[in-house]
Design an enzyme around this catalytic site. Structure first.
Site, mmCIF file in Angstrom:
data_model
loop_
_atom_site.group_PDB
_atom_site.id
_atom_site.type_symbol
_atom_site.label_atom_id
_atom_site.label_comp_id
_atom_site.label_asym_id
_atom_site.label_seq_id
_atom_site.Cartn_x
_atom_site.Cartn_y
_atom_site.Cartn_z
ATOM 1 N N GLY A 1 -12.739 7.896 -4.031
ATOM 2 C CA GLY A 1 -11.763 7.357 -3.071
ATOM 3 C C GLY A 1 -11.083 6.111 -3.602
ATOM 4 C CG ASP A 2 -11.199 3.078 -2.019
ATOM 5 O OD1 ASP A 2 -10.627 3.191 -0.929
ATOM 6 O OD2 ASP A 2 -12.427 2.892 -2.130
ATOM 7 C CE LYS B 1 -6.956 9.854 -0.749
ATOM 8 N NZ LYS B 1 -8.135 9.234 -1.353
ATOM 9 N N GLY B 2 -2.111 7.018 -1.356
ATOM 10 C CA GLY B 2 -1.061 6.611 -0.428
ATOM 11 C C GLY B 2 0.297 6.459 -1.111
ATOM 12 C CG HIS C 1 -3.107 4.879 3.408
ATOM 13 N ND1 HIS C 1 -3.442 6.203 3.382
ATOM 14 C CD2 HIS C 1 -2.432 4.675 4.545
ATOM 15 C CE1 HIS C 1 -2.976 6.767 4.478
ATOM 16 N NE2 HIS C 1 -2.354 5.886 5.183
ATOM 17 C CB THR D 1 -16.298 2.897 7.103
ATOM 18 O OG1 THR D 1 -16.275 4.077 7.919
ATOM 19 C CG2 THR D 1 -15.954 3.273 5.666
HETATM 20 P P1 IMP Z 1 -18.411 7.120 6.265
HETATM 21 O O1 IMP Z 1 -17.262 7.967 5.824
HETATM 22 O O2 IMP Z 1 -17.961 5.914 7.053
HETATM 23 O O3 IMP Z 1 -19.469 7.906 6.955
HETATM 24 O O4 IMP Z 1 -19.071 6.503 4.951
HETATM 25 C C1 IMP Z 1 -19.828 7.303 4.048
HETATM 26 C C2 IMP Z 1 -19.654 6.826 2.607
HETATM 27 O O5 IMP Z 1 -18.311 7.089 2.186
HETATM 28 C C3 IMP Z 1 -19.858 5.322 2.404
HETATM 29 O O6 IMP Z 1 -20.438 5.129 1.125
HETATM 30 C C4 IMP Z 1 -18.455 4.752 2.417
HETATM 31 O O7 IMP Z 1 -18.369 3.558 1.687
HETATM 32 C C5 IMP Z 1 -17.676 5.876 1.757
HETATM 33 N N1 IMP Z 1 -16.264 5.925 2.190
HETATM 34 C C6 IMP Z 1 -15.789 6.409 3.372
HETATM 35 N N2 IMP Z 1 -14.444 6.311 3.421
HETATM 36 C C7 IMP Z 1 -14.054 5.774 2.248
HETATM 37 C C8 IMP Z 1 -12.770 5.467 1.692
HETATM 38 O O8 IMP Z 1 -11.705 5.677 2.275
HETATM 39 N N3 IMP Z 1 -12.789 4.955 0.431
HETATM 40 C C9 IMP Z 1 -13.940 4.745 -0.250
HETATM 41 N N4 IMP Z 1 -15.144 5.018 0.224
HETATM 42 C C10 IMP Z 1 -15.212 5.534 1.460
HETATM 43 MG MG MG Z 2 -8.188 4.338 0.766
#
Ligand code: IMP
Ligand code: MG
Length: 483
Positions: free
Chosen positions: A21-22, A25-26, A51, A139
């Protein structure tokens, strides 16, 4: 090449992240929404994503709506698909931000089948926010519990919010069965959400029908993935994942399509460094477990923040609420990025790249780009092209390396194995060092790039059997090269 040559003859294009992630994409979703797509759709996740969107020169963080909403006034649709979990109040907050900027959202479509995130879910999830002690470090937005209830077939869907009596009945059943001890009563939930549900009601439709019609009319669809392949519940580093499938399969299914209906997949990766937020294995992490503990905290030590890191290395900054401001080009940051100490290099890159979570402000862990993960992404997401991002952050860095294989990988065909036990002990084999990175930041033409950077890119394409079609050379929309 240009964007239009790349997209020639395509009708459905998906943007996915092949890492954690991160990866940015945006920016591409914005580009496609502006220049090409009639519809921007999202099919997975909820307000765990984040984003930064440039609205009339002001940076705003959106968690639910894809950037395409900014083109609503041109008659373009934004679609939130059935695979998403949607929190009504945060969605309304985003609508308010648009309204405040004089932007419309008349063409928003919200799936009646998407699941709703309720206060019970957030309450349950916030206990697991920290990545200390090897936790997942969610999160805290209620994502896992909301998907859990969907899987248990007791979830509340957006369509249930159309009629307040139906909604109250569903919330009662859910509370009785799953959250009898919640501090939120049924009345709390129904009364607090009613105004938001009323506001969202006009947009709630059967999006699957819409998308099929759009395709029949020849309209062009850009599907924006959320999170990244390594965070996919199906293909990622379980249990250190989110609760939806972030691969091309889940991304397409989440808007009611099959991955075979996607004409072009653009995989976004950071290069030559990558990041991970929260707990979980990360073989190429710079500074290894020291970095992991520093970023996530330990029993007695709090997770580090940008402020802590700036203080640690005597870099000046100012504060505005939770956000710190500093010069990402400060000489000390460049020194750290060129340090012989891998942990320090990681800190330097994090500071230079402003790698702090958009949703949670947490430190993103930094590691070298992992070619084995990209080989795996090629296998799961199928034939695709890559867009690389963030190389410009390393402008001026003398040398860098890429992970090419894992020592003693057990699977000859593809060295990646998503099991934690494997990824925790595996030794990455790195390329010889490449460098320097020069002429990349804000470049519009590859001829400006230093030979060391060009070689790394060419080698990576060969290693992963995936063409790099796009190079992002900065955060601005025009900082991009099509190859
Ligand atoms: P959840 O999606 O809040 O349940 O988080 C589960 C895992 O995914 C954690 O390790 C978060 O840090 C990671 N995570 C969730 N959304 C993102 C994102 O948009 N970017 C990066 N990591 C994410
Ligand atoms: Mg992001």
């Amino acid at each position: 090449m240009s964007l239009h040559t790349l997209l020639q003859g395509r009708q459905v294009v998906a943007i996915v992240d092949n890492q954690f992630g991160d990866s940015g994409k945006g920016k591409f979703s914005d580009l496609l929404a502006k220049e090409w797509a009639d519809i921007t759709a999202r099919g997975t996740g909820g307000d765990n994503a984040g984003h930064t969107v440039d609205i009339k020169g002001k940076k705003r963080i959106f968690h639910i709506l894809p950037v395409g909403i900014a083109y609503d006034n041109q008659g373009k649709n934004t679609l939130l698909g059935q695979g998403m979990v949607i929190a009504p109040q945060p969605l309304c907050t985003e609508l308010d931000m648009l309204k405040a900027e004089g932007l419309s959202y008349n063409n928003l479509l919200v799936s009646s089948q998407a699941h709703m995130i309720l206060p019970f879910h957030v309450e349950m999830d916030s206990g697991d926010k920290s990545a200390k002690n090897g936790g997942i470090g969610t999160t805290g937005k209620g994502i896992g519990p909301a998907y859990g209830d969907r899987t248990l077939r007791i979830g509340v869907r957006m369509k249930d919010g159309l009629d307040i009596d139906v909604f109250a009945r569903k919330v009662t059943a859910l509370r009785n069965k799953r959250y009898p001890n919640s501090s939120f009563s049924v009345d709390d939930v129904v009364q607090s959400l009613e105004p938001y549900l009323n506001r969202i009601r006009p947009f709630v439709v059967d999006t699957e029908k819409y998308i099929k019609n759009f395709l029949a009319e020849g309209k062009r669809v850009c599907i924006e993935g959320a999170q990244g392949l390594m965070l996919s519940i199906d293909y990622g580093t379980y249990p250190y994942v989110t609760s939806s499938d972030c691969s091309i399969h889940g991304t397409a299914a989440g808007v009611g399509l099959s991955s075979s209906e996607v004409d072009l997949t653009i995989g976004i990766i950071k290069f030559p460094y990558m990041t991970r937020v929260g707990g979980g294995p990360f073989p190429t992490e710079m500074g290894g477990t020291r970095s992991e503990k520093h970023c996530n905290g330990e029993d007695t030590v709090e997770a580090a923040t940008a402020r802590d890191e700036l203080t640690m290395f005597s870099i000046p900054f100012t504060e505005e609420g939770k956000k710190v401001h500093y010069d990402t080009h400060h000489p000390r940051i460049m020194e750290l990025m060129n340090s012989d100490n891998e942990f320090e290099r990681g800190v330097g890159i994090r500071l230079a790249g402003d790698e702090y979570g958009a949703t949670t402000q947490r430190c993103r862990r930094v590691g070298w780009t992992d070619g084995v993960i990209q080989q795996y992404a090629r296998r799961i997401n199928g034939k695709h092209v890559l867009a690389i991002t963030k190389s410009d952050v390393l402008e001026g860095v003398k040398n860098f390396k890429i992970c090419q294989s894992y020592e003693n990988a057990d699977d000859k065909a593809c060295g990646f194995n998503k099991d934690e036990e494997f990824l925790r002990q595996v030794q990455p084999n790195y390329s010889a060092s490449y460098g320097p990175i020069e002429g990349v930041a804000h470049s519009r033409d590859e001829s400006a790039h230093s030979p060391g950077f060009k070689k790394a890119i060419n080698d990576f394409e060969k290693l992963t059997n995936t063409p790099i079609a796009i190079i992002s050379t900065g955060s601005e929309q025009q900082d991009v090269i099509f190859r």
